[in-house]
Design an enzyme around this catalytic site. Structure first.
Site, mmCIF file in Angstrom:
data_model
loop_
_atom_site.group_PDB
_atom_site.id
_atom_site.type_symbol
_atom_site.label_atom_id
_atom_site.label_comp_id
_atom_site.label_asym_id
_atom_site.label_seq_id
_atom_site.Cartn_x
_atom_site.Cartn_y
_atom_site.Cartn_z
ATOM 1 N N ASP A 133 0.805 -1.213 0.000
ATOM 2 C CA ASP A 133 0.000 0.000 0.000
ATOM 3 C C ASP A 133 0.843 1.270 0.000
ATOM 4 O O ASP A 133 2.073 1.232 0.136
ATOM 5 C CB ASP A 133 -0.922 0.012 1.227
ATOM 6 C CG ASP A 133 -0.247 -0.533 2.491
ATOM 7 O OD1 ASP A 133 0.954 -0.254 2.688
ATOM 8 O OD2 ASP A 133 -0.910 -1.218 3.268
ATOM 9 N N HIS A 188 -7.395 -5.149 10.152
ATOM 10 C CA HIS A 188 -7.089 -4.874 8.745
ATOM 11 C C HIS A 188 -5.767 -5.520 8.334
ATOM 12 O O HIS A 188 -4.869 -5.683 9.141
ATOM 13 C CB HIS A 188 -7.119 -3.373 8.434
ATOM 14 C CG HIS A 188 -5.938 -2.583 8.899
ATOM 15 N ND1 HIS A 188 -6.067 -1.352 9.496
ATOM 16 C CD2 HIS A 188 -4.596 -2.800 8.841
ATOM 17 C CE1 HIS A 188 -4.869 -0.861 9.778
ATOM 18 N NE2 HIS A 188 -3.964 -1.734 9.382
ATOM 19 N N GLU A 235 -9.672 -2.239 5.205
ATOM 20 C CA GLU A 235 -10.345 -1.948 6.457
ATOM 21 C C GLU A 235 -11.633 -2.779 6.591
ATOM 22 O O GLU A 235 -12.147 -3.326 5.607
ATOM 23 C CB GLU A 235 -10.703 -0.454 6.513
ATOM 24 C CG GLU A 235 -9.511 0.487 6.469
ATOM 25 C CD GLU A 235 -8.772 0.613 7.797
ATOM 26 O OE1 GLU A 235 -8.837 -0.324 8.614
ATOM 27 O OE2 GLU A 235 -8.127 1.656 7.999
ATOM 28 N N ASN A 273 -7.895 -3.367 14.354
ATOM 29 C CA ASN A 273 -9.253 -3.674 13.888
ATOM 30 C C ASN A 273 -9.276 -4.850 12.916
ATOM 31 O O ASN A 273 -10.300 -5.125 12.292
ATOM 32 C CB ASN A 273 -9.891 -2.440 13.254
ATOM 33 C CG ASN A 273 -9.161 -1.956 12.006
ATOM 34 O OD1 ASN A 273 -8.166 -2.550 11.580
ATOM 35 N ND2 ASN A 273 -9.646 -0.879 11.415
#
Length: 254
Positions: free
Chosen positions: A67, A138, A143, A136
């Site tokens: 990313d 990811h 996400e 979380n």
């Protein structure tokens, strides 16, 4: 899933580097999927030491990063391009044209994402993909969502992701709100996935690898379906996971 428990970050980083080095020795033209963030820094340092000792060679490999932040130029000191050159590429004999990182500066997001997908396909796919994990759940910057996005795409970063990454910037307001990320499909196509975890506060997210339930609200859960997944985890985190004692002993002895 193969689980390897390391006693501390140094041991974990060394083991991760050994797995990567073995990949390079077995296939000198390997395509590596690379990650950024604080977790893999130790692994990159170990790989640099191996290279300097003449034990591994980067001259024939190709790399694809997961990313990049939208809006940051490649020379921005918080871009992931800058991170990779600072922490690995500048210290080994990799060819610049063989390194691939999504561009955060584009006029057309669809064109950039399609370009990246095509480049990965033309390279023959990723042999081993390094992953970290967010609190979380990811992976990459995929996400929590209502469904998995398979291909490279632009994502709105979750508030908790922005909060977690604020430590790298002068203040939270400077953290980009979007990123370009490899999709779940690209990650799952990797021939081997190496998930590295060195933070017991992420244990709850990691537990979703053992539930038997795949949920796009916890993206890491999809890795339960990967045919060649290695979880490399520190002892403090492992103690919070539902690992069988016998399996854990076997891993440690191996």
């Amino acid at each position: 899933m193969r689980v390897i428990v390391s006693e501390n970050y140094q041991e974990l980083s060394k083991k991760a580097a050994e797995i990567m080095a073995e990949q390079l020795k077995q296939k000198p033209t390997s395509v590596l999927g690379l990650a950024t963030g604080s977790t893999p820094i130790g692994m990159y340092k170990e790989l640099i030491s191996m290279y300097q000792a003449g034990n591994i060679d980067f001259s024939k490999i190709s790399t694809f990063n997961l990313d990049e932040y939208v809006g940051l130029t490649a020379d921005h000191d918080q871009s992931y391009s800058y991170f990779m050159w600072d922490n690995l590429f500048s210290h080994v004999d990799i060819k610049k044209e063989q390194t691939n990182i999504p561009s955060g500066m584009f006029s057309d997001a669809k064109v950039e994402c399609t370009r990246y997908e095509k480049a990965m396909k033309e390279a023959g796919g990723i042999d081993i993909q390094i992953l970290g994990i967010g609190h979380n759940g990811h992976i990459g910057f995929n996400e929590p969502d209502q469904a998995f996005t398979l291909s490279t795409h632009v994502v709105e970063l979750a508030p908790e992701t922005i909060e977690a990454n604020a430590r790298f910037f002068n203040n939270k307001s400077e953290v980009p709100k979007q990123a370009v990320t490899m999709g779940i499909g690209g990650i799952m196509k990797a021939r081997h996935v190496l998930l590295i975890v060195n933070d017991k506060s992420k244990a709850e997210a990691v537990r979703h690898l053992f539930t038997g339930t795949v949920d796009p609200q916890v993206p890491v859960s999809i890795l339960q379906l990967h045919p060649n997944l290695t979880l490399l985890v520190d002892r403090a985190t492992a103690d919070l996971l539902p690992l069988q004692t016998e399996s854990r002993k076997a891993v440690l002895q191996g």
